[in-house]
Design an enzyme around this catalytic site. Structure first.
Site, PDB file in Angstrom:
ATOM      1  N   ASN A 154       0.801  -1.238   0.000  1.00 28.18           N
ATOM      2  CA  ASN A 154       0.000   0.000   0.000  1.00 28.18           C
ATOM      3  C   ASN A 154       0.834   1.289   0.000  1.00 28.18           C
ATOM      4  O   ASN A 154       0.401   2.286  -0.558  1.00 28.18           O
ATOM      5  CB  ASN A 154      -1.040  -0.016   1.123  1.00 28.18           C
ATOM      6  N   GLY A 230       3.029  -5.157   7.590  1.00 24.27           N
ATOM      7  CA  GLY A 230       2.041  -5.967   6.868  1.00 24.27           C
ATOM      8  C   GLY A 230       0.931  -6.375   7.811  1.00 24.27           C
ATOM      9  O   GLY A 230       0.669  -5.701   8.815  1.00 24.27           O
ATOM     10  N   SER A 231       0.303  -7.492   7.503  1.00 26.46           N
ATOM     11  CA  SER A 231      -0.855  -7.928   8.285  1.00 26.46           C
ATOM     12  C   SER A 231      -0.412  -8.460   9.649  1.00 26.46           C
ATOM     13  O   SER A 231       0.712  -8.945   9.807  1.00 26.46           O
ATOM     14  CB  SER A 231      -1.603  -9.015   7.523  1.00 26.46           C
ATOM     15  N   GLY A 235       2.810 -10.894  10.523  1.00 27.27           N
ATOM     16  CA  GLY A 235       3.786 -10.336  11.467  1.00 27.27           C
ATOM     17  C   GLY A 235       3.974 -11.232  12.680  1.00 27.27           C
ATOM     18  O   GLY A 235       5.098 -11.442  13.152  1.00 27.27           O
ATOM     19  N   GLU A 251       5.144  -3.728  12.165  1.00 28.94           N
ATOM     20  CA  GLU A 251       4.071  -2.722  12.074  1.00 28.94           C
ATOM     21  C   GLU A 251       2.899  -3.377  11.362  1.00 28.94           C
ATOM     22  O   GLU A 251       3.018  -3.762  10.201  1.00 28.94           O
ATOM     23  CB  GLU A 251       4.556  -1.480  11.322  1.00 28.94           C
ATOM     24  N   CYS A 285      -3.113   1.713   6.568  1.00 30.63           N
ATOM     25  CA  CYS A 285      -3.175   1.004   7.859  1.00 30.63           C
ATOM     26  C   CYS A 285      -3.799   1.898   8.919  1.00 30.63           C
ATOM     27  O   CYS A 285      -4.420   1.413   9.851  1.00 30.63           O
ATOM     28  CB  CYS A 285      -1.783   0.553   8.275  1.00 30.63           C
TER      29      CYS A 285
HETATM   30  P1  NAD Z   1       0.907  -9.119   4.124  1.00 29.91           P
HETATM   31  O1  NAD Z   1       1.104  -9.403   5.572  1.00 29.91           O
HETATM   32  O2  NAD Z   1       0.128 -10.087   3.333  1.00 29.91           O
HETATM   33  O3  NAD Z   1       2.324  -8.973   3.403  1.00 29.91           O
HETATM   34  C1  NAD Z   1       3.278  -7.999   3.770  1.00 29.91           C
HETATM   35  C2  NAD Z   1       4.644  -8.431   3.270  1.00 29.91           C
HETATM   36  O4  NAD Z   1       5.068  -9.555   4.019  1.00 29.91           O
HETATM   37  C3  NAD Z   1       4.670  -8.883   1.811  1.00 29.91           C
HETATM   38  O5  NAD Z   1       5.903  -8.492   1.228  1.00 29.91           O
HETATM   39  C4  NAD Z   1       4.576 -10.392   1.941  1.00 29.91           C
HETATM   40  O6  NAD Z   1       5.099 -11.066   0.819  1.00 29.91           O
HETATM   41  C5  NAD Z   1       5.426 -10.629   3.165  1.00 29.91           C
HETATM   42  N1  NAD Z   1       5.162 -11.836   3.927  1.00 29.91           N
HETATM   43  C6  NAD Z   1       3.970 -12.371   4.261  1.00 29.91           C
HETATM   44  N2  NAD Z   1       4.156 -13.487   5.009  1.00 29.91           N
HETATM   45  C7  NAD Z   1       5.494 -13.630   5.169  1.00 29.91           C
HETATM   46  C8  NAD Z   1       6.318 -14.587   5.827  1.00 29.91           C
HETATM   47  N3  NAD Z   1       5.795 -15.618   6.498  1.00 29.91           N
HETATM   48  N4  NAD Z   1       7.653 -14.434   5.778  1.00 29.91           N
HETATM   49  C9  NAD Z   1       8.207 -13.397   5.120  1.00 29.91           C
HETATM   50  N5  NAD Z   1       7.477 -12.472   4.454  1.00 29.91           N
HETATM   51  C10 NAD Z   1       6.136 -12.585   4.482  1.00 29.91           C
HETATM   52  O7  NAD Z   1       0.266  -7.640   4.041  1.00 29.91           O
HETATM   53  P2  NAD Z   1      -0.235  -6.849   2.742  1.00 29.91           P
HETATM   54  O8  NAD Z   1      -1.521  -7.446   2.275  1.00 29.91           O
HETATM   55  O9  NAD Z   1       0.874  -6.690   1.779  1.00 29.91           O
HETATM   56  O10 NAD Z   1      -0.513  -5.404   3.366  1.00 29.91           O
HETATM   57  C11 NAD Z   1      -1.686  -5.067   4.039  1.00 29.91           C
HETATM   58  C12 NAD Z   1      -1.499  -5.139   5.544  1.00 29.91           C
HETATM   59  O11 NAD Z   1      -0.409  -4.306   5.926  1.00 29.91           O
HETATM   60  C13 NAD Z   1      -2.697  -4.626   6.323  1.00 29.91           C
HETATM   61  O12 NAD Z   1      -2.953  -5.500   7.391  1.00 29.91           O
HETATM   62  C14 NAD Z   1      -2.232  -3.272   6.849  1.00 29.91           C
HETATM   63  O13 NAD Z   1      -2.865  -2.848   8.022  1.00 29.91           O
HETATM   64  C15 NAD Z   1      -0.788  -3.523   7.060  1.00 29.91           C
HETATM   65  N6  NAD Z   1      -0.044  -2.266   7.075  1.00 29.91           N
HETATM   66  C16 NAD Z   1       0.439  -1.809   8.266  1.00 29.91           C
HETATM   67  C17 NAD Z   1       1.124  -0.611   8.333  1.00 29.91           C
HETATM   68  C18 NAD Z   1       1.673  -0.104   9.628  1.00 29.91           C
HETATM   69  O14 NAD Z   1       2.597   0.722   9.588  1.00 29.91           O
HETATM   70  N7  NAD Z   1       1.185  -0.553  10.770  1.00 29.91           N
HETATM   71  C19 NAD Z   1       1.326   0.143   7.158  1.00 29.91           C
HETATM   72  C20 NAD Z   1       0.828  -0.353   5.951  1.00 29.91           C
HETATM   73  C21 NAD Z   1       0.148  -1.561   5.913  1.00 29.91           C
END
Ligand code: NAD
Length: 484
Positions: A154, A230-231, A235, A251, A285
């Protein structure tokens, strides 16, 4: 498709193909016929190579004069700004956000690189009074080693920038894995650092599925820091799998409330809802996903909110005048439509939530902003992160009830209050369980120079990122007893 540009990994200073021989596509969410390019479907072996290169490069990099490290960040920032228009168009084509938002994000990323180029040179330690006149006791900070940076789609350049810049300026080496749903702008950041003269192995970029490379880049004990955004589900998995000596910073998700008290100006509340809930197509997020509003204001608020939302122009982010772009991926579209269906069943549907499929919308992932009211605490649309243009309106009976309901969530990323009441304005930062607290401002947005992060399941309870906090995460402290 045979003519599609193929983008390579960047490992040990070389642009290289994955050993898998396979690639994956990066397509435009506004127009699925638009293929931006093919990216490397990397393997665990590619990831091992990147980590090994980063490990080899670390010793020399940490000893490199900080002014030289800063110069590289500044040059990379210059490169982003020189190519801003091209990169902004690519970012809009791969992620869907409005062109103006893409320009802002790239400029902000350049600003972040420059911020850390300066701020990284202000790190200090402490000295301690003690009895031995011929001894000095002080702390010094040093880098951790190899850091992996894992980021979502995002904000696919500004989030990587705010992790990579503090890592590099403090002398860590980096392996960066962007989201497979928006890898091109991450590639451009790698290109900027390469162009700026980052030494071989200090910064590495690999693309690919989490299922193929995730374990290697998170559980390998050579990795000394993982900065992830990420999610919450991903995380949590990564945090648990990390080696004991690996520092983590996660995060994660949010379910951010905008609280509107009885005395609030309704137009302000409507503007903050539209900005926080629907800009970036609700894919922030810190986006507003719950509006907790005083019973007496609700009807007037909903009337004006619907009036305003009806005027929003939905379309391709490249088109002048567009205010809401597509969702970023087909999976996002399915998730958001699923929650809209849930909302229709469990709450009162007020407006929107239509899947647009005709004419110009036929090739993209378009949904009209959705508003639900009569939402109660146990409903799924009040509890689960949707990450789309869906707002759940919940009635409150005064400030105390608002705080109880706002805090009744596993998340704690951002929260905002709209009121003129000074007593509540003062109490709110104490009462609300959120890492980012806003008063008479939208839940979204944060400064480059201020710390950012959440409470509860929105972050690990370790380090903040952004601002000086980013430097803390990427450094460890030694206490030195220096006698003579
Ligand atoms: P996601 O968790 O699906 O993926 C995020 C990243 O992590 C991607 O690059 C993915 O390939 C990688 N990933 C996933 N599982 C992994 C693993 N087991 N090992 C290593 N890498 C892995 O999230 P998304 O769909 O890309 O983004 C949306 C999410 O991100 C939402 O939940 C949103 O709230 C969150 N987000 C949080 C913030 C914040 O600062 N708190 C900012 C932006 C987005």
């Amino acid at each position: 498709m045979d003519n599609a540009t193929q983008f390579l990994n960047y490992i040990d200073g070389q642009w290289v193909a994955s050993g898998s021989g396979n690639t994956f596509e990066n397509r435009n969410p506004a127009d699925q016929d638009d293929l931006l390019g093919l990216f490397q479907a990397s393997t665990a072996e590619d990831a091992r190579r990147a980590i090994a290169a980063a490990d080899r490069a670390f010793t020399e990099w940490r000893a490199t004069p900080i002014s030289q490290r800063a110069r590289i960040l500044n040059r990379a920032a210059d490169y982003l700004m020189e190519n801003l228009e091209q990169f902004a168009q690519e970012l809009t084509r791969e992620e869907g956000k409005l062109l103006a938002n893409s320009r802002d994000e790239i400029a902000r990323s350049a600003q972040t690189l420059r911020f850390y180029a300066v701020e990284g040179q202000t790190i200090t330690g402490e000295t301690f009074p003690q009895d031995d006149a011929r001894m000095t006791v002080y702390t010094q900070r040093e880098p951790l080693g190899v850091a992996t940076v894992i980021t979502p789609w995002n904000f696919p350049i500004s989030i990587p920038a705010r992790k990579i810049a503090p890592a590099l300026i403090t002398g860590n080496s980096v392996v960066f894995k962007p989201s497979s749903d928006a890898p091109l702008i991450g590639y451009r950041l790698a290109e900027a650092l390469h162009h700026a003269g980052v030494p071989a192995g200090v910064f590495n970029f690999i693309t690919g599925a989490a299922s193929a490379i995730g374990e290697e880049i998170t559980a390998n004990p050579v990795v000394k820091a993982i900065s992830f955004t990420g999610s919450t589900a991903a995380g949590e998995r990564i945090h648990r799998a990390a080696a004991m000596a690996t520092r983590t910073q996660m995060e994660l998700g949010g379910k951010n409330p905008l609280i509107v008290l009885e005395d609030a100006d309704i137009d302000t509340a409507v503007d903050l809802t539209v900005k926080g809930g629907f800009s970036l197509t609700g894919q922030a997020c810190t986006g507003t996903s719950r509006v907790l509003i005083a019973r007496s204001c609700k009807e007037a608020y909903l009337t004006r909110l619907v009036e305003k939302v009806k005027t929003l122009k939905i379309g391709n982010g490249m088109t002048e005048g567009t205010q809401i772009g597509p969702l970023a991926t087909r999976q996002q579209l399915d998730t958001v439509l699923g929650y809209i269906e849930t909302g229709r069943q469990e709450a009162t549907h007020v407006h929107g939530g239509e899947h647009l499929t005709e004419g110009d919308y036929a090739k993209g992932f378009y949904v009209t902003p959705a508003i639900f009211s009569d939402v109660t605490q146990e409903m799924r649309i009040a509890r689960e992160e949707i990450f789309g243009p869906v707002v759940a309106v919940i009635e409150i009976d005064g400030y105390e009830d608002a705080i109880t309901k706002a805090n009744d969530t596993p998340y704690g990323l951002s929260a905002a209050l709209v009121t003129k009441n000074f007593d509540y304005i003062q109490r709110f930062p104490l009462d609300i369980q959120a890492g980012t607290v806003k008063i008479n401002r939208t839940t979204t947005g944060n400064l480059v120079n201020a710390p950012f992060g959440g409470l509860k399941q929105s972050s690990t309870s370790t380090f903040r990122e952004s601002g000086r906090a980013g430097l803390d995460f990427f450094t460890q402290t030694k206490t030195v007893y220096l006698g003579c």
